[in-house]
Motif scaffolding. Sequence first.
Motif, PDB file in Angstrom:
ATOM      1  N   ILE A 336       3.507  -7.229  15.100  1.00  0.00           N
ATOM      2  CA  ILE A 336       3.198  -6.144  16.043  1.00  0.00           C
ATOM      3  C   ILE A 336       1.759  -5.630  15.910  1.00  0.00           C
ATOM      4  CG2 ILE A 336       3.899  -4.176  14.613  1.00  0.00           C
ATOM      5  CD1 ILE A 336       5.443  -3.259  17.284  1.00  0.00           C
ATOM      6  N   ALA A 337       1.019  -6.100  14.885  1.00  0.00           N
ATOM      7  CA  ALA A 337      -0.336  -5.575  14.632  1.00  0.00           C
ATOM      8  C   ALA A 337      -1.259  -5.607  15.853  1.00  0.00           C
ATOM      9  CB  ALA A 337      -0.981  -6.300  13.450  1.00  0.00           C
ATOM     10  N   PRO A 338      -1.358  -6.731  16.629  1.00  0.00           N
ATOM     11  CA  PRO A 338      -2.266  -6.712  17.784  1.00  0.00           C
ATOM     12  C   PRO A 338      -1.917  -5.634  18.808  1.00  0.00           C
ATOM     13  CG  PRO A 338      -1.596  -8.964  17.292  1.00  0.00           C
ATOM     14  CD  PRO A 338      -0.738  -8.065  16.452  1.00  0.00           C
ATOM     15  N   LEU A 339      -0.628  -5.446  19.061  1.00  0.00           N
ATOM     16  CA  LEU A 339      -0.202  -4.435  20.038  1.00  0.00           C
ATOM     17  C   LEU A 339      -0.536  -3.030  19.545  1.00  0.00           C
ATOM     18  CD1 LEU A 339       1.372  -3.759  22.676  1.00  0.00           C
ATOM     19  CD2 LEU A 339       3.405  -3.576  21.257  1.00  0.00           C
ATOM     20  N   LEU A 340      -0.242  -2.741  18.274  1.00  0.00           N
ATOM     21  CA  LEU A 340      -0.527  -1.417  17.704  1.00  0.00           C
ATOM     22  C   LEU A 340      -2.024  -1.130  17.738  1.00  0.00           C
ATOM     23  CD1 LEU A 340       1.804  -1.396  14.554  1.00  0.00           C
ATOM     24  CD2 LEU A 340       2.071   0.020  16.594  1.00  0.00           C
ATOM     25  N   TYR A 341      -2.834  -2.137  17.384  1.00  0.00           N
ATOM     26  CA  TYR A 341      -4.285  -1.934  17.316  1.00  0.00           C
ATOM     27  C   TYR A 341      -4.906  -1.810  18.699  1.00  0.00           C
ATOM     28  CZ  TYR A 341      -9.240  -2.858  16.632  1.00  0.00           C
ATOM     29  OH  TYR A 341     -10.600  -2.766  16.679  1.00  0.00           O
ATOM     30  N   GLN A 342      -4.598  -2.756  19.585  1.00  0.00           N
ATOM     31  CA  GLN A 342      -5.246  -2.762  20.893  1.00  0.00           C
ATOM     32  C   GLN A 342      -4.789  -1.593  21.770  1.00  0.00           C
ATOM     33  OE1 GLN A 342      -5.046  -6.855  22.450  1.00  0.00           O
ATOM     34  NE2 GLN A 342      -5.453  -7.588  20.377  1.00  0.00           N
ATOM     35  N   SER A 343      -3.593  -1.066  21.496  1.00  0.00           N
ATOM     36  CA  SER A 343      -3.107   0.086  22.263  1.00  0.00           C
ATOM     37  C   SER A 343      -3.615   1.404  21.700  1.00  0.00           C
ATOM     38  CB  SER A 343      -1.569   0.113  22.277  1.00  0.00           C
ATOM     39  OG  SER A 343      -1.061  -1.087  22.800  1.00  0.00           O
ATOM     40  N   GLY A 344      -4.220   1.382  20.507  1.00  0.00           N
ATOM     41  CA  GLY A 344      -4.792   2.605  19.937  1.00  0.00           C
ATOM     42  C   GLY A 344      -3.865   3.382  19.032  1.00  0.00           C
ATOM     43  N   TYR A 345      -2.718   2.797  18.652  1.00  0.00           N
ATOM     44  CA  TYR A 345      -1.782   3.510  17.773  1.00  0.00           C
ATOM     45  C   TYR A 345      -2.147   3.342  16.301  1.00  0.00           C
ATOM     46  CZ  TYR A 345       0.898   4.063  22.026  1.00  0.00           C
ATOM     47  OH  TYR A 345       1.276   4.398  23.301  1.00  0.00           O
ATOM     48  N   VAL A 346      -2.869   2.265  15.969  1.00  0.00           N
ATOM     49  CA  VAL A 346      -3.515   2.165  14.657  1.00  0.00           C
ATOM     50  C   VAL A 346      -4.965   1.779  14.903  1.00  0.00           C
ATOM     51  CG1 VAL A 346      -1.393   1.496  13.442  1.00  0.00           C
ATOM     52  CG2 VAL A 346      -2.984  -0.285  14.191  1.00  0.00           C
ATOM     53  N   THR A 347      -5.812   2.055  13.920  1.00  0.00           N
ATOM     54  CA  THR A 347      -7.231   1.738  14.051  1.00  0.00           C
ATOM     55  C   THR A 347      -7.756   1.275  12.695  1.00  0.00           C
ATOM     56  OG1 THR A 347      -9.318   2.569  14.963  1.00  0.00           O
ATOM     57  CG2 THR A 347      -8.114   4.058  13.521  1.00  0.00           C
ATOM     58  N   ILE A 348      -8.985   0.792  12.659  1.00  0.00           N
ATOM     59  CA  ILE A 348      -9.566   0.311  11.398  1.00  0.00           C
ATOM     60  C   ILE A 348      -9.947   1.510  10.526  1.00  0.00           C
ATOM     61  CG2 ILE A 348     -11.497  -0.953  10.368  1.00  0.00           C
ATOM     62  CD1 ILE A 348     -11.582  -2.609  13.023  1.00  0.00           C
ATOM     63  N   LYS A 349      -9.491   1.487   9.266  1.00  0.00           N
ATOM     64  CA  LYS A 349      -9.815   2.577   8.341  1.00  0.00           C
ATOM     65  C   LYS A 349     -10.568   2.090   7.105  1.00  0.00           C
ATOM     66  CE  LYS A 349      -7.876   6.243  10.327  1.00  0.00           C
ATOM     67  NZ  LYS A 349      -8.620   7.446  10.695  1.00  0.00           N
ATOM     68  N   GLY A 350     -10.758   0.767   7.014  1.00  0.00           N
ATOM     69  CA  GLY A 350     -11.489   0.241   5.864  1.00  0.00           C
ATOM     70  C   GLY A 350     -11.603  -1.269   5.954  1.00  0.00           C
ATOM     71  N   TYR A 351     -12.476  -1.839   5.120  1.00  0.00           N
ATOM     72  CA  TYR A 351     -12.678  -3.299   5.125  1.00  0.00           C
ATOM     73  C   TYR A 351     -13.146  -3.740   3.750  1.00  0.00           C
ATOM     74  CZ  TYR A 351     -14.840  -7.829   6.117  1.00  0.00           C
ATOM     75  OH  TYR A 351     -15.182  -9.159   6.096  1.00  0.00           O
ATOM     76  N   SER A 352     -12.605  -4.857   3.273  1.00  0.00           N
ATOM     77  CA  SER A 352     -13.040  -5.430   1.995  1.00  0.00           C
ATOM     78  C   SER A 352     -13.786  -6.728   2.261  1.00  0.00           C
ATOM     79  CB  SER A 352     -11.832  -5.715   1.103  1.00  0.00           C
ATOM     80  OG  SER A 352     -12.216  -6.575   0.038  1.00  0.00           O
ATOM     81  N   PRO A 353     -15.097  -6.776   1.989  1.00  0.00           N
ATOM     82  CA  PRO A 353     -15.848  -8.023   2.193  1.00  0.00           C
ATOM     83  C   PRO A 353     -15.381  -9.139   1.256  1.00  0.00           C
ATOM     84  CG  PRO A 353     -17.262  -6.311   1.236  1.00  0.00           C
ATOM     85  CD  PRO A 353     -15.954  -5.666   1.541  1.00  0.00           C
ATOM     86  N   ILE A 354     -14.733  -8.772   0.150  1.00  0.00           N
ATOM     87  CA  ILE A 354     -14.262  -9.772  -0.810  1.00  0.00           C
ATOM     88  C   ILE A 354     -13.077 -10.546  -0.223  1.00  0.00           C
ATOM     89  CG2 ILE A 354     -13.272 -10.147  -3.109  1.00  0.00           C
ATOM     90  CD1 ILE A 354     -14.777  -7.484  -3.900  1.00  0.00           C
ATOM     91  N   THR A 355     -12.080  -9.797   0.279  1.00  0.00           N
ATOM     92  CA  THR A 355     -10.876 -10.445   0.828  1.00  0.00           C
ATOM     93  C   THR A 355     -10.983 -10.666   2.334  1.00  0.00           C
ATOM     94  OG1 THR A 355      -9.837  -8.293   1.218  1.00  0.00           O
ATOM     95  CG2 THR A 355      -9.427  -9.355  -0.924  1.00  0.00           C
ATOM     96  N   GLN A 356     -11.975  -9.997   2.978  1.00  0.00           N
ATOM     97  CA  GLN A 356     -12.119 -10.002   4.441  1.00  0.00           C
ATOM     98  C   GLN A 356     -10.879  -9.395   5.117  1.00  0.00           C
ATOM     99  OE1 GLN A 356     -13.210 -14.095   5.495  1.00  0.00           O
ATOM    100  NE2 GLN A 356     -15.353 -13.465   5.429  1.00  0.00           N
ATOM    101  N   LEU A 357     -10.225  -8.490   4.401  1.00  0.00           N
ATOM    102  CA  LEU A 357      -9.058  -7.802   4.960  1.00  0.00           C
ATOM    103  C   LEU A 357      -9.466  -6.423   5.469  1.00  0.00           C
ATOM    104  CD1 LEU A 357      -6.269  -8.572   2.319  1.00  0.00           C
ATOM    105  CD2 LEU A 357      -6.409  -9.473   4.649  1.00  0.00           C
ATOM    106  N   TYR A 358      -8.993  -6.085   6.673  1.00  0.00           N
ATOM    107  CA  TYR A 358      -9.180  -4.749   7.236  1.00  0.00           C
ATOM    108  C   TYR A 358      -7.959  -3.904   6.899  1.00  0.00           C
ATOM    109  CZ  TYR A 358     -13.038  -6.530  10.090  1.00  0.00           C
ATOM    110  OH  TYR A 358     -14.221  -7.065  10.519  1.00  0.00           O
ATOM    111  N   THR A 359      -8.182  -2.615   6.675  1.00  0.00           N
ATOM    112  CA  THR A 359      -7.064  -1.676   6.525  1.00  0.00           C
ATOM    113  C   THR A 359      -6.848  -0.996   7.864  1.00  0.00           C
ATOM    114  OG1 THR A 359      -7.622  -1.273   4.217  1.00  0.00           O
ATOM    115  CG2 THR A 359      -6.210   0.353   5.287  1.00  0.00           C
ATOM    116  N   LEU A 360      -5.631  -1.078   8.394  1.00  0.00           N
ATOM    117  CA  LEU A 360      -5.280  -0.443   9.664  1.00  0.00           C
ATOM    118  C   LEU A 360      -4.350   0.728   9.393  1.00  0.00           C
ATOM    119  CD1 LEU A 360      -4.423  -3.627  11.802  1.00  0.00           C
ATOM    120  CD2 LEU A 360      -6.624  -2.456  11.616  1.00  0.00           C
ATOM    121  N   ASP A 361      -4.632   1.862  10.033  1.00  0.00           N
ATOM    122  CA  ASP A 361      -3.752   3.026   9.851  1.00  0.00           C
ATOM    123  C   ASP A 361      -3.753   3.870  11.119  1.00  0.00           C
ATOM    124  OD1 ASP A 361      -1.950   4.661   8.555  1.00  0.00           O
ATOM    125  OD2 ASP A 361      -3.190   4.912   6.773  1.00  0.00           O
ATOM    126  N   ILE A 362      -2.808   4.788  11.188  1.00  0.00           N
ATOM    127  CA  ILE A 362      -2.716   5.703  12.330  1.00  0.00           C
ATOM    128  C   ILE A 362      -3.987   6.550  12.342  1.00  0.00           C
ATOM    129  CG2 ILE A 362      -1.401   7.642  13.302  1.00  0.00           C
ATOM    130  CD1 ILE A 362       1.109   6.349  11.944  1.00  0.00           C
TER     131      ILE A 362
END
Length: 520
Positions: A336-362
Motif C-alpha cells: 500500500i506504500a505507493p497509494l499512501l505516499y502519492q495520496s499524501g497520507y504519508v510523506t518522507i520524514k528521513g533518508y539513510s544514504p547508507i541503506t538508501q531507505l526512506y522513512t515514511l510517516d504520517i
Amino acid sequence: MQYTRRKYPIGIQTFEKIRTGNYMYVDKTEYIYRMVHADSNYFFLSRPRRFGKSLLTSTLEAYFQGRKDLFKGLAMEQLETEWTEYPVLRFDMSLGKHMEKEQLERYLASQLEPMEHKYGILTESPDANIRLTNLIRRAYEQTGRQVVVLIDEYDAPLLDVVHEEKDLPVLRNVMRNFYSPLKACDPYLRFVFLTGITKFSQLSIFSELNNIKNISMLPEYAAICGITEEEMATQMDEDLDILAGRLNVNREEAVQKLKDHYDGYHFTWPSPDIYNPFSLLNAFADGRLDSYWFGSGTPTYLIEMLKKYNVLPQQIGGRKAMAESFDAPTERMTDIAPLLYQSGYVTIKGYSPITQLYTLDIPNKEVRLGLMKNLLPGYLDRRTTDGLTTVALLYEAIYEERLDDALRLLQTFLSTVPYCDRTDYEGHYQQMLYVIFSLLGTYVDVEVRTPSGRVDMVMRTATTLYVVELKLNQSATAAMQQIDLKNYPERFVLCGLPVVKVGINFDMERHTLKDWVIAN
C-alpha cells in the motif's frame, strides 16, 4: 484589533483571477522559469490532491501566453526577458472521473471541441488521438510557433478503477491513445507538462513517451507546490499576527499550532518543510484550525485498500522503503506504500544514504486525526458519533491525569458497542486502543522494543509517559506482573517524564475492559 481582511484564494485555481482579483499569491514563478528553461521539454509532477497543481498549470498557461502584466512584482518579472507568446492547449481531466469507456471518449471530445473551434477545425473523426494530432499541427501552422500542451490531473479518469481488473485496461487504452500524439508530434511541441496524483508506468499509459522528465522527487522542485516555512514567515507575515489574535495566543504559539496541524510534508530529502496550502489558507481565512484538507475528500477508497492489504492502523506510518517501492506505478503495486505516499497520507520524514531507505510517516496532526476518525467505525460498529464524544471526554480525563476515570469511561462505552467480528484476540484491542489514543492527539506506539521484550503500548502526553500491557481473559495483575518482571519502565527512564505503569485485562465475552491496575 482592526485589520484589513486579506483575500485568500480558497478554491480558486486560475492564476489570472488571483492576480487581477488581488488575492494572496505565494510566488512560485522562479520554479516555473527554471522548468521552462531546462534541457527537457516534457515534464511530469505528482503531488497529492489540493496541493496547488491546477494553479501551477494555470500559471504556466499565463506565462506561455505571454501575459507579462500578470507577473508584475513576481520573481518571473525579473528573470524573463523575452515573453514569447505560444499557442497553448490546456486539458483538465479532473472531471473525467467515474466514467465508462463511451462517456470518457465523449468527455475527451468535449475538451477538444473549443480548441478545435478556435483554430477553425471541423472534424468528423471520433478518434481523440487523431483529433489531438490535427489540433497540434493546425495550431503550429496557423501561429508559426511550437505548441504548449498542459494536462492537469492526467490520471483522474483512472483513479477510481486503478485496482479493477475489468475496467482499468479499457479506460487505460482510451487514455493511452489520447496521449500518444505527444510523442509523434515532437517537432511541433515547445513544452509538455502533466500533473497527477499517481504515477502510472510509462509502459501502460505513455507507451512511447519515454522522454518525459519526472520532477516529483527532484530537490530543486521540492517546494514547487505547497507553502514553505520561509514563504509563510515572509509572504504571510501579517497574516500570522492576525491569526494569533483570533486564536488568542501569541505569534510563536500560533506558528507552532499551524506547524503541528498542517506542516511536515517532504517530497524529497533533504527538503524544506512543506505546509498543506489548502489547509493553511483556510485556517488564515477562518481564523481557526480545522480538518480542511482531510475533510475535503472522502478516503473511503483508502480504508478499503487498507483492509485489502491487511494494514493495521499502527502500520500506516513508521515505514522504511526504497524510493522505487513508494514513488512507483500504483496499478502494479503489491504493497500500500505507493497509494499512501502519492495520496499524501504519508510523506518522507528521513533518508539513510547508507541503506538508501526512506522513512515514511504520517505528515501531521490533521492527517493523523482524520485517518483515525475514519478507522474508528471499524472497531465501534456504527457507534462512531458516541465514540468521538467518548474520545473527547477521555482526552479531558487524561489531560487532567485522571487515568482511572478515563479507563472507567472507556469500559462503560465499550460495553454498549455491538459485537464486531474478530474480537477474540488481543491484537484487536491493541489496535482499537491505538486508534482511540491517537485521536487524543497524544504520541502512541505499539509493540515497542525494550532489552527484555516488547511493550504492548506506550502513550506519551505532555506530562506523563504511560507503559501499558494488555491481557485478554486473564487479569490486570498478570499484566502488571509482566511489566515488573521485564522491567519495561527502565527503557524509558531517560525520557524526562514520570513513568506510569498500566495493566489492563479485557473480557472477551463482554468485549470491554474487565479490570485494570495503575502504578507510578
